[in-house]
Each structure stands twice: as C-alpha cells, then as structure tokens.
Scaffold this active site. Structure first.
Site, short mmCIF file in Angstrom:
data_model
loop_
_atom_site.label_atom_id
_atom_site.label_comp_id
_atom_site.label_asym_id
_atom_site.label_seq_id
_atom_site.Cartn_x
_atom_site.Cartn_y
_atom_site.Cartn_z
N GLU A 103 0.86 -1.18 0.00
CA GLU A 103 0.00 0.00 0.00
C GLU A 103 0.91 1.24 0.00
O GLU A 103 1.93 1.27 0.69
CB GLU A 103 -0.88 0.02 1.26
CG GLU A 103 -1.82 1.22 1.32
CD GLU A 103 -2.69 1.29 2.58
OE1 GLU A 103 -2.25 0.79 3.64
OE2 GLU A 103 -3.80 1.85 2.50
N LYS A 128 -9.72 1.43 -2.44
CA LYS A 128 -9.90 1.02 -1.03
C LYS A 128 -11.32 1.32 -0.59
O LYS A 128 -11.79 2.48 -0.69
CB LYS A 128 -8.88 1.75 -0.16
CG LYS A 128 -8.81 1.28 1.28
CD LYS A 128 -7.61 1.95 1.97
CE LYS A 128 -7.37 1.44 3.37
NZ LYS A 128 -6.16 2.04 3.97
N CYS A 186 -5.29 -2.94 2.82
CA CYS A 186 -5.05 -2.74 4.26
C CYS A 186 -6.31 -2.88 5.13
O CYS A 186 -6.75 -3.97 5.40
CB CYS A 186 -4.33 -1.42 4.47
SG CYS A 186 -3.38 -1.46 6.01
N1 LIG Z 1 -3.44 1.75 6.08
C1 LIG Z 1 -4.31 1.18 6.89
O1 LIG Z 1 -5.45 0.93 6.49
C2 LIG Z 1 -3.78 0.93 8.26
C3 LIG Z 1 -4.47 -0.02 9.15
O2 LIG Z 1 -5.50 -0.60 8.85
C4 LIG Z 1 -3.83 -0.21 10.48
O3 LIG Z 1 -4.41 -0.89 11.33
O4 LIG Z 1 -2.72 0.28 10.73
#
Ligand SMILES: NC(=O)CC(=O)C(=O)O
Length: 301
Positions: free
Chosen positions: A69, A142, A183
């Site tokens: 990501e 996302k 994520c």
């Molecule tokens: N980038 C993200 O979505 C981060 C995430 O989910 C986390 O817990 O850290």
C-alpha cells in the site's frame, strides 16, 4: 524462500451477486513475490526501487508480484494530493507506465500495491492489477478507509483526503482468480467471504499497518481471513522508515489455507518469494468442509 491501456481493458471490478467466475484449471503451483519497499519522498526513487524489486522477485521465480500500500508516496496526508496520478491518462502516469512495462517485459501478473489516484476531482487509494501483456486488468479503490482515533496512541483520518471505493474487485489472471483488498479492508470478513464465494483462491492485501495496530492484529487478521475462507492470503507492506510520521509495521506475509504462515519478513526492505500450491486448498476443504457445514439458514434471521 526469501531474497534479501486503457480503461476499457478493465475486466471486472464489480460482481453481480449471481455472477460466478471460472477458475482456470491449468495452474496449480507458482511462486509469489512480495516486494517490501522502502518509500521516500522522491517519487522517481520509489519507482526505481519498485522496478528493481520486481526484477529481483522475478529472478527468484515469481510469476505473481505484489507491491505495498502507498509505495510511490509516503503514507502521510502531506503527500497524497501531490503524488496522485490520473490512470485514465496513462501516458501522464509514470506509475501506471512502469507497472505496465514491468508486467509485460517479465511476462508476469502484478498487483500494483496502492498509490493515490486522482479522478474526477477526487482522490482514491487505488490498486491496479496488470497482466503479462502489460494491460490493466482491474482497479481496486480502497473500500474501507482507515479512520482511527485511539487517545494517546494513534489518530489518522484517511477519509479527510480519500473518497472510498464502492466495488469489490476479483480479477481473473493467468495465476487464477485473485480478490483484492487494501489494508483496512482486511478487517472486514464479509469482503473476503464474498471473494471466496466467487471462486478466489488467493486474496492480496497491499497494506501499511501501523506499529500500534500491527503487532497485535496484522498477523491475526491475515490468518483469520485465510482460515475462514480456506484460501491463500498475501499481504505486502512498505518497510519501516523511522524518520517518517507514520511508523509502519512491515511483515509482508504469505498465509496458506489452513492458516499456516508460509513465508514472512521483518520490517526491513526485502523481497519475500514463496510457493503457492492450490492443491492445499482442496485438501483443506476436503478435510474440513466448512462450506458444507455452513448454516446460512440461521445466520441472517
Ligand atoms: N493503512 C491502513 O489501512 C492501516 C491499518 O489498517 C492499520 O491498522 O494500521
């Protein structure tokens, strides 16, 4: 094993409830490469680093390569708008061009992590998937934005900058059907269950978990999604940059269908290459037939 187009070519980013995709039967074993990249505030440097890392993964035999990501841009509100690219105008998108060229010249499938996308006056946190011909096969925005406020620990509000995607993404590739999440999407078991129902054998989650959430939850989430759905889960994170404002957990990992960790890493820059053997899915589902035991008749009442 570890070693330190055009928009019209999008195949399908949204599935009708009744749609059932076919799993190509010809591929059972292949290697996946997870490029845990060091991300800087120089976009060109990030692109060059990603290109080298893809090459390293291919040299170790990877046929499917996954990036993290936010790999072309620091994971920080200060950079998202500045680094955003419009993929509809692919000639003006260095990120799109590099991924397309890399997929084509190595003849591999690339799940291109995620980068900030600008489209119609909005920003999205978007993952592009390219096939071995270099064409864009799918684009996942996302769905679940990372908005978190834990007093004394971590506050982050992605929705201040990004709009959320509205579509699940399952893509038919030369290595089978792949579900895509980014994520925080991993925290929603319904999305993973939908991918399984549609025939995905692997779900790829480019991610950038924070050290606050990562230590407790990163591995648990991956193993839970793999165990619930009896499929492979692959995650790919940037490496940790102690000077950055957002401390990244790292630990890019491949998990198998019985929730076993097949390969993982620490928080440093690296490439994880490991084997995916789809016969493990059939074995696990035969021995523990969750799908047959499921009581869908009682869950929704
Ligand atoms: N980038 C993200 O979505 C981060 C995430 O989910 C986390 O817990 O850290």
């Amino acid at each position: 094993m570890m070693a330190s187009s055009t928009p019209s070519s999008i195949e399908h980013t949204m599935l009708a409830a009744s749609e059932q995709l076919q799993v190509p039967s010809n591929i059972t074993k292949f290697k996946i490469g997870l490029c845990q990249l060091s991300v800087t505030s120089e976009k060109n440097q990030n692109l060059a680093c990603a290109r080298n890392s893809i090459k390293a993964a291919v040299e170790c035999g990877a046929r499917l390569v996954v990036l993290p990501e936010m790999w072309n841009c620091p994971y920080s509100n200060d950079y998202f708008a500045k680094f955003a690219e419009d993929f509809e105008n692919e000639d003006a998108s260095p990120t799109f061009s590099m991924l397309s060229e890399a997929a084509c010249s190595h003849g591999i499938t690339i799940v291109g992590g995620s980068v900030p996308e600008s489209s119609d006056g909005q920003l999205y946190n978007t993952s592009c998937v390219f096939g071995p011909d270099g064409k864009l096969k799918a684009k996942h925005r996302k769905i679940h934005l990372f908005d978190i406020e834990i007093p004394g620990d971590i506050t982050f509000k992605e929705s201040d900058f990004f709009a959320a995607g509205d579509n699940p993404t399952i893509v038919d590739t030369d290595v089978g059907l792949i579900g895509i999440g980014i994520c925080h999407d991993i925290r929603f078991p319904e999305l993973a269950a939908l991918y399984r129902e549609k025939g995905a054998r692997i779900i790829c989650y480019p991610g950038a978990f924070n050290i606050s959430t990562g230590e407790l939850l990163w591995e648990v989430m991956q193993r839970a999604r793999a165990a619930d759905n009896q499929l492979f889960v692959a995650t790919c994170s940037p490496s940790r940059d102690s000077s950055g404002s957002y401390a990244i957990w790292g630990h890019s990992t491949l998990v198998g269908p019985s929730s076993e960790i097949i390969a993982t890493s620490g928080h440093e820059e690296t490439v994880v290459v490991a084997e995916i053997d789809y016969s493990k899915i059939e074995l696990q589902r035969k021995g523990l037939p969750l799908d047959k035991q499921k009581r869908a008749d009682i869950y929704l009442s």
